[in-house]
Design an enzyme around this catalytic site. Structure first.
Site, PDB file in Angstrom:
ATOM      1  N   SER A  17      58.820  33.508  36.966  1.00  0.00           N
ATOM      2  CA  SER A  17      58.945  34.959  37.102  1.00  0.00           C
ATOM      3  C   SER A  17      57.914  35.502  38.108  1.00  0.00           C
ATOM      4  O   SER A  17      57.876  35.052  39.251  1.00  0.00           O
ATOM      5  CB  SER A  17      58.809  35.611  35.717  1.00  0.00           C
ATOM      6  OG  SER A  17      59.219  36.949  35.730  1.00  0.00           O
ATOM      7  N   ASP A  25      70.433  34.368  35.183  1.00  0.00           N
ATOM      8  CA  ASP A  25      69.111  35.000  35.242  1.00  0.00           C
ATOM      9  C   ASP A  25      69.153  36.087  36.313  1.00  0.00           C
ATOM     10  O   ASP A  25      69.418  35.816  37.484  1.00  0.00           O
ATOM     11  CB  ASP A  25      68.065  33.933  35.588  1.00  0.00           C
ATOM     12  CG  ASP A  25      66.640  34.482  35.661  1.00  0.00           C
ATOM     13  OD1 ASP A  25      66.456  35.714  35.609  1.00  0.00           O
ATOM     14  OD2 ASP A  25      65.716  33.661  35.780  1.00  0.00           O
ATOM     15  N   HIS A  46      66.696  34.402  31.751  1.00  0.00           N
ATOM     16  CA  HIS A  46      65.418  34.435  32.464  1.00  0.00           C
ATOM     17  C   HIS A  46      64.291  33.857  31.622  1.00  0.00           C
ATOM     18  O   HIS A  46      63.383  33.217  32.151  1.00  0.00           O
ATOM     19  CB  HIS A  46      65.072  35.873  32.861  1.00  0.00           C
ATOM     20  CG  HIS A  46      63.773  35.987  33.600  1.00  0.00           C
ATOM     21  ND1 HIS A  46      63.574  35.428  34.843  1.00  0.00           N
ATOM     22  CD2 HIS A  46      62.597  36.583  33.266  1.00  0.00           C
ATOM     23  CE1 HIS A  46      62.338  35.676  35.252  1.00  0.00           C
ATOM     24  NE2 HIS A  46      61.729  36.362  34.302  1.00  0.00           N
TER      25      HIS A  46
END
Length: 347
Positions: A160, A218, A302
């Site tokens: 991320s 995601d 995600h």
């Protein structure tokens, strides 16, 4: 008897075919990615010590060299990471942590709606990512310039926000001559778009071994949105259009996407996305459309990579770390074993 002979032949064929190495279009190594996901997860823990120890075999002599952490925005959010070294392998791994709070996520998103900031004449990048990179850079720079490690190869990773910070670190390392292009590898997980098309082009020129792993739907790798190319008259307005502006100012991805469209268990299929547009291959996750009502599914994808919830897994100390050697066998091994058992039971 004939049936048994046929089944035995199938088993032999499967064993032979699947023993062959997977044809690779890029330098992506799935076993390496599994190991680095453990380290990226470990960045979410108070201390990554347990994840580091559970990830690598003892003979590699990997040790936690340095923890990094600094406040990085107006609400004093903490950005952090750590460095792992192996003197035996002459190798460093730089790991950066992802977003910690919802407020931090909001600030990252807000920055994506304003103009970027220049990054060492390579093009503009997200201002939040840039500031976080700058506050974390001094200890990284010190390690890289240390005469004891100046010849060590470097791998950079993160999930991320951590992926975005890893990308900026990799680019800066080569841009400032701290390592040659061939000494740097970058593998990230669920990384957002970091900068402009110009940045992406310059990044690709100096960090060729860069791979962005994306799981299924995601949504974070599709943020901020790229500028769309509407020149293909065969597409309707409501269809998914490709990204445009590889050399321009709009948001655009660097590096090669590695897309897992269905699952991330051992033996699952992944695509090395080397088609067009460059870095935004329309045969991979860019072909997806996203609906507001399915947001929870996109967020789940995600948060979960290689079968673990990344944050919780890291905080647990990577307890139950997956053996990367199983990635080579996985599902195929189970299929072949099953066929062998079936054949042996037929008389």
């Amino acid at each position: 008897m004939i049936l048994r002979w046929v089944l035995a032949s199938i088993v032999l064929l499967c064993t032979t075919v699947f023993a062959l190495p997977r044809f690779r279009k890029t330098g992506y190594d799935e076993q390496e990615a599994w190991l680095l996901l453990n380290l990226a997860a470990g960045a979410y823990a108070d201390s990554p010590y347990e994840c580091v120890n559970r990830t690598f075999p003892p003979h590699e002599a990997r040790v936690l060299l340095e923890n990094i952490g600094e406040e990085c925005d107006i609400v004093s959010s903490l950005c952090s990471g750590y460095v792992v070294k192996s003197d035996r392998l002459q190798h460093l791994v730089l790991v950066f942590r992802g977003t910690k709070t919802k407020t931090q996520l909001l600030l990252e998103g807000w920055a994506s709606h304003s103009d970027g900031a220049p990054f060492f004449d390579m093009g503009d990048v997200n201002k939040y990512f840039l500031h976080a990179h700058q506050v974390l850079w001094p200890p990284v720079d010190r390690v890289l310039r240390d005469p004891r490690y100046q010849h060590y190869a470097v791998t950079v990773t993160g999930h991320s926000l951590g992926g975005a910070l890893a990308a900026l670190a990799a680019a800066r390392i080569v841009n400032q001559g701290l390592r040659q292009s061939g000494q740097i590898r970058l593998i990230t997980f669920g990384e957002p778009r970091v900068g402009s098309g110009k940045f992406a082009k310059n990044f690709d020129a100096i960090v060729p071994n860069a791979y962005r792993v994306v799981f299924r739907r995601d949504i974070v790798p599709h943020m901020p949105a790229c500028r769309k190319d509407f020149s293909d008259t065969r597409l309707r307005e409501e269809d998914v259009h490709p990204c445009d502006d590889y050399e321009g100012t709009a948001a655009y991805h660097h590096g090669t996407e590695i897309w897992y469209p269905d699952c991330m268990d051992p033996g699952c299929t992944y695509l090395e996305c080397t088609g067009l547009p460059k870095n935004e291959d329309m045969q991979c996750s860019d072909k997806l459309s996203f609906n507001l009502g399915d947001t929870s599914d996109y967020v789940w994808d995600h948060r979960n990579y290689f079968g673990v919830k990344v944050t919780s897994y890291g905080k647990s100390g990577c307890d139950g770390v997956f053996n990367a050697t199983e990635v080579k066998e996985g599902t195929i091994h189970k299929i072949v074993s099953g066929l062998k058992m079936w054949a042996s039971n037929i008389g």
